[in-house]
Write an enzyme that holds these catalytic residues in place. Sequence first.
Site, short mmCIF file in Angstrom:
data_model
loop_
_atom_site.label_atom_id
_atom_site.label_comp_id
_atom_site.label_asym_id
_atom_site.label_seq_id
_atom_site.Cartn_x
_atom_site.Cartn_y
_atom_site.Cartn_z
N LYS A 48 0.92 -1.23 0.00
CA LYS A 48 -0.03 0.03 0.13
C LYS A 48 0.87 1.17 0.04
CE LYS A 48 -3.76 -2.44 2.35
NZ LYS A 48 -4.26 -2.58 3.64
N GLN A 92 -4.39 -1.45 9.91
CA GLN A 92 -4.39 -2.95 9.46
C GLN A 92 -5.04 -3.82 10.22
OE1 GLN A 92 -3.18 -3.55 6.02
NE2 GLN A 92 -4.31 -5.43 6.32
N ASP A 115 -11.03 3.03 4.46
CA ASP A 115 -11.50 1.66 4.52
C ASP A 115 -12.86 1.78 4.57
OD1 ASP A 115 -9.43 -0.15 4.08
OD2 ASP A 115 -9.08 -0.33 6.17
#
Length: 277
Positions: A48, A92, A115
Amino acid sequence: MEKKEAEIIQNEIKKEISEFKKKINKIPSLTVILIGDYIPSQIYVKNKEKKAREVGMNSEIIRYPKNVSEKEVLNKIEQLNKNVKTSGILVQLPLPDQISKERIINAIHPSKDVDGFNPINVGNLSSGYKSIVPCTPLGCLLLIKKIEKNLSGKHAVIIGRSNLNGKPMAQLLLKENCTVTVVHSKTNNLKNECLKADILVAAVGVPHLVKKDWIKENAIVIDVGINKVGENIIGDVNFDDLKDKAKAITPVPGGVGPMTIACLLKNTLECFKARLI
Ligand code: NAP
């Protein structure tokens, strides 16, 4: 339906960022919080960061040992929420046991929740309002729409009902006027349900669950699954078995995975733009 689509999106993002840099000397900034030493999470986060830099974003990783307290992480999120330079925040998953996923997701400000997991964004999506959409289902929708622009009246079947994939995928396809069926581990006769699908999305985590005789001729098949079998990564769909029967099918690796990252960058850019208004 491969890597190419993700590259196209990334190139568009890169172009837009370079224009912002020229015009206002500001660029989006993504902060990823990584807790512990779980190897797959480390690989995802590195990837990422690499992709964010490639499109010209600022990208930082904040690392904590796996025994970090929830309070310390919440304090950091609070700081990042207030930091005007931070466009997007991602924690994460999975998290160690002492840290509540629910409290962490709730703590990220909805306008920086790249997200799309914060309940405010989830609620907006299910109400059909503007929201930040979880990256993987968004990537799947973009791939489906490349094949078929108008999805109205299509029967979509989604295998899996997770908050991460199955549920937001269902909301997105409902918004496109599909007739949506969500199936899961307690569904009776899974194969019969899948056979109704014009669009089949598999987000399960069971290697090669979907076989050739589970789909109808010319179905669009999207494979979200990532399963490590021996040394190989394989999907939830038996690609080789289905590829001649499906109208389009995504491979694993190389299909949905790159789109997930491209959509994370897209969400980060959208959060950045929203703060300029
Ligand atoms: P999850 O939270 O474990 O959910 C799996 C879903 O599949 C659940 O709804 C479960 O049903 C259902 N299920 C499990 N076994 C089943 C079976 N035999 N028949 C029918 N349904 C079954 O998983 P997730 O987070 O959504 O992830 C799904 C897969 O996508 C995983 O392989 C994951 O690694 C992968 N993934 C890929 C990406 C990407 O970028 N490509 C991103 C995220 C995840 P119940 O609800 O009844 O338990």
